[in-house]
Write a protein that holds these residues in place. Structure first.
Motif, PDB file in Angstrom:
ATOM      1  N   PRO A  31       0.778  -1.242   0.034  1.00 33.16           N
ATOM      2  CA  PRO A  31      -0.120  -0.039   0.003  1.00 33.16           C
ATOM      3  C   PRO A  31       0.646   1.219  -0.168  1.00 33.16           C
ATOM      4  O   PRO A  31       0.249   2.532  -0.238  1.00 33.16           O
ATOM      5  N   GLY A  77      -7.146  -3.804  11.983  1.00 41.51           N
ATOM      6  CA  GLY A  77      -6.020  -3.382  10.923  1.00 41.51           C
ATOM      7  C   GLY A  77      -4.404  -3.468  11.347  1.00 41.51           C
ATOM      8  O   GLY A  77      -4.414  -3.684  12.416  1.00 41.51           O
ATOM      9  N   VAL A  85      -0.430   6.761  -0.823  1.00 40.41           N
ATOM     10  CA  VAL A  85      -1.078   5.366  -0.542  1.00 40.41           C
ATOM     11  C   VAL A  85      -1.609   4.848  -1.840  1.00 40.41           C
ATOM     12  O   VAL A  85      -2.420   5.530  -2.410  1.00 40.41           O
ATOM     13  N   SER A 137      -3.355   1.577  -4.103  1.00 38.18           N
ATOM     14  CA  SER A 137      -4.369   0.299  -3.797  1.00 38.18           C
ATOM     15  C   SER A 137      -3.616  -0.675  -4.000  1.00 38.18           C
ATOM     16  O   SER A 137      -2.595  -1.161  -4.645  1.00 38.18           O
ATOM     17  N   THR A 138      -4.016  -1.874  -3.112  1.00 38.53           N
ATOM     18  CA  THR A 138      -3.293  -3.085  -2.920  1.00 38.53           C
ATOM     19  C   THR A 138      -3.841  -3.981  -4.114  1.00 38.53           C
ATOM     20  O   THR A 138      -3.331  -5.368  -4.176  1.00 38.53           O
ATOM     21  N   ARG A 152     -11.111   8.634   4.786  1.00 36.97           N
ATOM     22  CA  ARG A 152     -10.995   7.206   4.305  1.00 36.97           C
ATOM     23  C   ARG A 152     -11.552   6.826   3.020  1.00 36.97           C
ATOM     24  O   ARG A 152     -12.413   7.406   2.544  1.00 36.97           O
ATOM     25  N   HIS A 210     -11.143  -3.310   1.285  1.00 39.66           N
ATOM     26  CA  HIS A 210      -9.712  -3.006   1.684  1.00 39.66           C
ATOM     27  C   HIS A 210      -9.992  -1.433   2.381  1.00 39.66           C
ATOM     28  O   HIS A 210     -10.551  -0.765   1.442  1.00 39.66           O
ATOM     29  N   TYR A 211      -9.719  -1.338   3.597  1.00 39.61           N
ATOM     30  CA  TYR A 211      -9.735   0.148   3.956  1.00 39.61           C
ATOM     31  C   TYR A 211      -8.655   0.856   4.359  1.00 39.61           C
ATOM     32  O   TYR A 211      -7.709  -0.043   4.967  1.00 39.61           O
ATOM     33  N   TYR A 212      -8.611   2.115   3.909  1.00 38.85           N
ATOM     34  CA  TYR A 212      -7.446   2.908   3.988  1.00 38.85           C
ATOM     35  C   TYR A 212      -7.876   4.197   4.780  1.00 38.85           C
ATOM     36  O   TYR A 212      -8.914   5.004   4.179  1.00 38.85           O
ATOM     37  N   LEU A 251      -0.656   5.173   7.782  1.00 40.91           N
ATOM     38  CA  LEU A 251      -1.934   4.521   7.016  1.00 40.91           C
ATOM     39  C   LEU A 251      -2.455   3.498   8.026  1.00 40.91           C
ATOM     40  O   LEU A 251      -1.645   2.643   8.346  1.00 40.91           O
ATOM     41  N   TYR A 273      -4.366   0.383   7.733  1.00 42.18           N
ATOM     42  CA  TYR A 273      -4.944  -0.536   6.471  1.00 42.18           C
ATOM     43  C   TYR A 273      -5.738  -1.789   7.207  1.00 42.18           C
ATOM     44  O   TYR A 273      -5.132  -2.383   7.842  1.00 42.18           O
TER      45      TYR A 273
END
Length: 356
Positions: A205, A232, A243, A245-246, A263, A274-276, A319, A321
């Motif tokens: 990320p 997380g 940051v 995207s994974t 977020r 997927h939560y950032y 971050l 995650y």
């Protein structure tokens, strides 16, 4: 006397069963059989390499798509959603290894009033309003035949029409679950956009080679806003670090949250969310409903959150995650640390291989 009583009971049972089936006849779909196709009626996913499995599935979707005029990516989206639900409920949805992940219970396949629990005859199945259809043209509706299973699902969808809004209505009528409808729409969007089934690559990320650190912090206690567990992994990094995207996915949520600050949430094809969180801002291309790719910039590291919109600086920049699984009815978090370590190592290997 006993034989006569048993005979009367049996006779009464069949009369009631036939009467119930007759009442259902006006509501039954007209088509029962699929057109014969050159595809193997029982293509097997066993012992195939991933690329071969994706190729076989694509061929299956396109074959049934030609028969039903339903775009391949919609069939693929339903199939993938069903596969993710089976992973969440492996005991309840157990079936032999096959290409398609679609699962129908025996009563749904043969018809709830059908007294024959092993019925595979298309005529009697449609008589009892079952979902099972013959997609291979062999005269048998087999619940473990890939062509039959996918054609049966396609027949359900086809009854509502071929427009996008018809597809959404069909999904609602089948699942009666708005979450299922949303997930399948998202999956179809990804498949249509990339014209590819193999969309499972990942990225770390934050950019490798930058100043960051992290360890497993999932499950630790948090007290702001009430006692809860940390759902997380915190990746500590300088304010403003990109940051990323994974995964391949669709932006599902974006905006402010009192806990996570600025977020963004991404849904992938594994039905993982997927939560950032705690971002300092968002990239201009990261809009709700947009498709993203692994490594694409979503925003920047910050220290937002723990208060009303705009609150900053209550903790060091990092971050947060997190990853959540969807069971079909609810979601729950799981420790993302092992995935993060794996993605970091894989990305390092790829960069090293490219530099040679």
């Amino acid at each position: 006397m006993q034989d006569r009583f048993t005979s009367r009971l049996t006779y009464s049972f069949w009369i009631k069963t036939l009467l119930a089936g007759t009442l259902l006849l006006p509501f039954l779909p007209v088509d029962v059989y699929g057109e014969p196709t050159a595809v193997d009626s029982k293509p097997q996913a066993v012992k195939q390499k991933p690329a071969e499995i994706f190729a076989s599935r694509r061929h299956l979707y396109e074959s049934i798509g030609q028969m039903t005029q339903i775009p391949w990516y919609r069939l693929a989206a339903i199939d993938q959603y069903e596969r993710t639900i089976s992973r969440a409920h492996p005991k309840d949805r157990k079936h032999p290894e096959r290409l398609t992940g679609i699962f129908m219970t025996s009563p749904a396949w043969r018809g709830w009033l059908n007294p024959d629990e092993t019925d595979q005859h298309p005529g009697s199945i449609v008589f009892f309003n079952g979902y099972g259809r013959d997609g291979s043209g062999d005269g048998v509706a087999d619940a473990n035949n890939d062509l039959d299973v996918l054609y049966s699902m396609a027949s359900i969808i086809k009854n509502y029409g071929n427009k996008p809004e018809d597809f959404n209505i069909a999904l609602w009528e089948y699942y009666h679950n708005s979450r299922a409808v949303q997930r399948i729409q998202q999956f179809a969007k990804l498949y249509e956009h990339f014209d590819n089934l193999d969309l499972f690559d990942h990225a770390f990320p934050v950019p490798l080679g930058t100043n960051y650190s992290y360890r497993s912090t999932w499950g630790t206690k948090r007290s702001w806003g009430g006692y809860r567990i940390h759902e997380g992994t915190d990746i500590f990094a300088p304010h403003g670090l990109p940051v990323r995207s994974t995964c391949y996915g669709v932006v599902e949520i974006k905006g402010w949250n009192p806990f996570g600050g600025w977020r963004i949430g991404i849904r992938d094809l594994n039905n993982h969310y997927h939560y950032y969180a705690h971002l300092s801002g968002f990239d201009k291309n990261a809009h709700i409903g947009e498709v993203v790719t692994p490594g694409q910039v979503l925003g920047w590291v910050g220290s937002s959150g723990y208060g009303k919109p705009g609150t900053q600086g209550k903790f060091p920049p990092h971050l947060h995650y997190g990853i959540y699984r969807d069971s079909g009815l609810n979601e729950w978090s799981f420790d993302p640390y092992p995935n993060l370590k794996h993605w970091e190592q894989e990305e390092r290997k790829q960069k090293k291989a490219k530099s040679k």
